[in-house]
Design an enzyme around this catalytic site. Structure first.
Site, PDB file in Angstrom:
ATOM      1  N   ARG A  52       0.831  -1.209   0.000  1.00 29.19           N
ATOM      2  CA  ARG A  52       0.000   0.000   0.000  1.00 29.19           C
ATOM      3  C   ARG A  52       0.863   1.255   0.000  1.00 29.19           C
ATOM      4  O   ARG A  52       0.538   2.248  -0.641  1.00 29.19           O
ATOM      5  CB  ARG A  52      -0.955  -0.015   1.212  1.00 29.19           C
ATOM      6  CG  ARG A  52      -1.973   1.113   1.152  1.00 29.19           C
ATOM      7  CD  ARG A  52      -3.045   0.984   2.210  1.00 29.19           C
ATOM      8  NE  ARG A  52      -2.495   1.128   3.557  1.00 29.19           N
ATOM      9  CZ  ARG A  52      -3.205   0.955   4.663  1.00 29.19           C
ATOM     10  NH1 ARG A  52      -4.489   0.623   4.584  1.00 29.19           N
ATOM     11  NH2 ARG A  52      -2.655   1.091   5.845  1.00 29.19           N
ATOM     12  N   ARG A 105       9.460  19.011  -7.824  1.00 26.80           N
ATOM     13  CA  ARG A 105      10.715  18.749  -8.553  1.00 26.80           C
ATOM     14  C   ARG A 105      11.916  19.349  -7.846  1.00 26.80           C
ATOM     15  O   ARG A 105      13.049  18.938  -8.061  1.00 26.80           O
ATOM     16  CB  ARG A 105      10.633  19.310  -9.975  1.00 26.80           C
ATOM     17  CG  ARG A 105       9.689  18.521 -10.867  1.00 26.80           C
ATOM     18  CD  ARG A 105       9.519  19.185 -12.203  1.00 26.80           C
ATOM     19  NE  ARG A 105       9.030  20.570 -12.053  1.00 26.80           N
ATOM     20  CZ  ARG A 105       8.702  21.359 -13.066  1.00 26.80           C
ATOM     21  NH1 ARG A 105       8.813  20.932 -14.307  1.00 26.80           N
ATOM     22  NH2 ARG A 105       8.265  22.584 -12.846  1.00 26.80           N
ATOM     23  N   LYS A 151      -2.632   6.973   1.219  1.00 22.33           N
ATOM     24  CA  LYS A 151      -2.375   7.225   2.639  1.00 22.33           C
ATOM     25  C   LYS A 151      -1.283   8.297   2.712  1.00 22.33           C
ATOM     26  O   LYS A 151      -0.107   8.009   2.918  1.00 22.33           O
ATOM     27  CB  LYS A 151      -1.975   5.926   3.341  1.00 22.33           C
ATOM     28  CG  LYS A 151      -2.212   5.994   4.831  1.00 22.33           C
ATOM     29  CD  LYS A 151      -2.230   4.616   5.436  1.00 22.33           C
ATOM     30  CE  LYS A 151      -2.092   4.696   6.937  1.00 22.33           C
ATOM     31  NZ  LYS A 151      -3.104   5.475   7.620  1.00 22.33           N
TER      32      LYS A 151
HETATM   33  N1  PXG Z   1      -9.062   4.956   7.258  1.00 25.79           N
HETATM   34  C1  PXG Z   1      -8.145   5.905   7.508  1.00 25.79           C
HETATM   35  C2  PXG Z   1      -8.404   7.292   7.051  1.00 25.79           C
HETATM   36  C3  PXG Z   1      -6.952   5.573   8.185  1.00 25.79           C
HETATM   37  O1  PXG Z   1      -6.036   6.510   8.423  1.00 25.79           O
HETATM   38  C4  PXG Z   1      -7.751   3.280   8.346  1.00 25.79           C
HETATM   39  C5  PXG Z   1      -8.897   3.674   7.650  1.00 25.79           C
HETATM   40  C6  PXG Z   1      -7.582   1.838   8.717  1.00 25.79           C
HETATM   41  O2  PXG Z   1      -6.635   1.196   7.875  1.00 25.79           O
HETATM   42  P1  PXG Z   1      -5.751  -0.022   8.372  1.00 25.79           P
HETATM   43  O3  PXG Z   1      -4.934  -0.397   7.192  1.00 25.79           O
HETATM   44  O4  PXG Z   1      -4.930   0.485   9.526  1.00 25.79           O
HETATM   45  O5  PXG Z   1      -6.687  -1.100   8.783  1.00 25.79           O
HETATM   46  C7  PXG Z   1      -6.750   4.247   8.606  1.00 25.79           C
HETATM   47  C8  PXG Z   1      -5.466   3.893   9.312  1.00 25.79           C
HETATM   48  C9  PXG Z   1      -4.310   6.758  14.740  1.00 25.79           C
HETATM   49  C10 PXG Z   1      -4.007   6.424  13.328  1.00 25.79           C
HETATM   50  O6  PXG Z   1      -3.451   7.378  15.377  1.00 25.79           O
HETATM   51  C11 PXG Z   1      -4.837   5.593  12.602  1.00 25.79           C
HETATM   52  C12 PXG Z   1      -4.560   5.285  11.261  1.00 25.79           C
HETATM   53  C13 PXG Z   1      -3.453   5.842  10.690  1.00 25.79           C
HETATM   54  C14 PXG Z   1      -2.655   6.675  11.427  1.00 25.79           C
HETATM   55  C15 PXG Z   1      -2.904   6.968  12.750  1.00 25.79           C
HETATM   56  O7  PXG Z   1      -5.409   6.434  15.205  1.00 25.79           O
HETATM   57  N2  PXG Z   1      -5.466   4.454  10.612  1.00 25.79           N
END
Ligand code: PXG
Length: 294
Positions: A52, A105, A151
């Site tokens: 990802r 860039r 992300k």
């Molecule tokens: N949606 C968003 C917008 C996320 O940031 C998820 C869904 C869940 O994805 P995963 O792959 O983790 O199952 C995320 C990820 C926090 C924190 O501090 C949480 C995420 C990322 C960074 C920080 O709660 N979640």
């Protein structure tokens, strides 16, 4: 706390782990990241997280200056250097140092850093009693503007929604897309259950393809629950028999109240509890080994 941080090829003490004020990750949120968990000395779904990360980087035309193999080794080494068994890993790739214009860039070399730390778990009571959440006014980014599948380091959209949750006195916010369909939460994906079937919004409506989301869908199918990726609205939230959130940090957490409406009987539902248990089992028995004898 004396952590060793991976920064551009070296492990350095945390006091020395610094990025420039000219880094475009800081100046513009120009970069990508992953949040990864390790359980019992194994990194959960490491391959999926790295895939990802590279996909997010590809979408914003950011060349990660390490092969997937080398980045895998860097993550494992960082976890090992900090003697972490149950932890949280933050892997960040920024556009790097540029000038004060936003032209990417001008940033010649992307920067990579990895933080492996102990995890602060959510209080046990949320898993036992369930969570109250609200829907908020801030809409999830339009996929045509910044696709929520990326992300990226630009989390202001999510932070604005989180501020609304804070004001409402709850821990998470459910975000709708511009058309009013449920998208996801600020840091979690969302599922509802209706007639034994799990339903989660398709990612094209504006949701991250969560790795916990994918894992739970696979587990549910194995347990013979129908799983659908379908659009749904606030009405469907309010009338669901169960609701839960998924995310690397939160894992699987039951939701028992949305916008002051009780969901189901107001307690974590039976299918949610089965999925929580199956997910827990998987985290304890799979993953990339960090230590020679796990
Ligand atoms: N949606 C968003 C917008 C996320 O940031 C998820 C869904 C869940 O994805 P995963 O792959 O983790 O199952 C995320 C990820 C926090 C924190 O501090 C949480 C995420 C990322 C960074 C920080 O709660 N979640």
């Amino acid at each position: 706390m004396g952590l060793k941080i991976y920064l551009d090829g070296k492990l350095v003490p945390e006091e020395e782990a610094r990025v420039s004020v000219f880094d475009h990750g800081l100046l513009y949120g120009d970069g990508v990241f992953e949040g990864i968990r390790s359980y019992n000395g194994r990194i959960f779904k490491l391959d999926e997280h790295l895939d990802r990360l590279y996909a997010s980087a590809q979408a914003i035309m950011l060349d990660i200056p390490l092969s997937k193999e080398d980045l895998t080794a860097a993550v494992i080494n960082t976890v090992r250097a900090n003697q972490i068994r149950d932890g949280y890993i933050r892997l960040v790739v920024t556009r790097g140092v540029g000038d004060l214009g936003l032209d990417p860039r001008k940033a010649l070399k992307p920067s990579i850093f990895i933080i492996a730390d102990k995890i602060t778990l959510y209080p046990e009571e949320y898993y036992i009693n369930g969570l109250e959440v609200v829907t908020v006014a801030t809409r999830r980014n339009l996929p045509e503007a910044i696709n929520p599948c990326i992300k990226s380091l630009n989390y202001l959209n999510n932070i604005l929604a989180k501020i609304e949750a804070n004001i409402a006195g709850v821990l998470e916010a459910i975000m709708l897309n511009a058309e009013g369909f449920v998208a996801e939460c600020t840091g979690d994906n969302i599922f509802i259950i209706r007639d034994r079937a799990l339903i989660t919004p398709p990612t094209y409506l504006g949701a991250l393809e969560g790795i916990t989301r994918d894992t739970v869908m696979q587990l549910a199918r194995k347990m013979d629950y129908p799983v659908k990726e379908d659009p749904f609205t606030r009405y469907d939230l309010y009338t669901a028999s169960e609701c839960f959130l998924t995310g690397t940090a939160a894992e699987v957490v039951p939701v028992i109240k949305i916008d002051s409406r009780e969901i189901g009987d107001g307690r974590p539902g039976p299918i949610t509890r089965k999925l929580m248990e199956a997910f827990h089992q998987l985290t304890q028995t799979t993953g990339t080994a960090v230590y020679y004898s796990v």
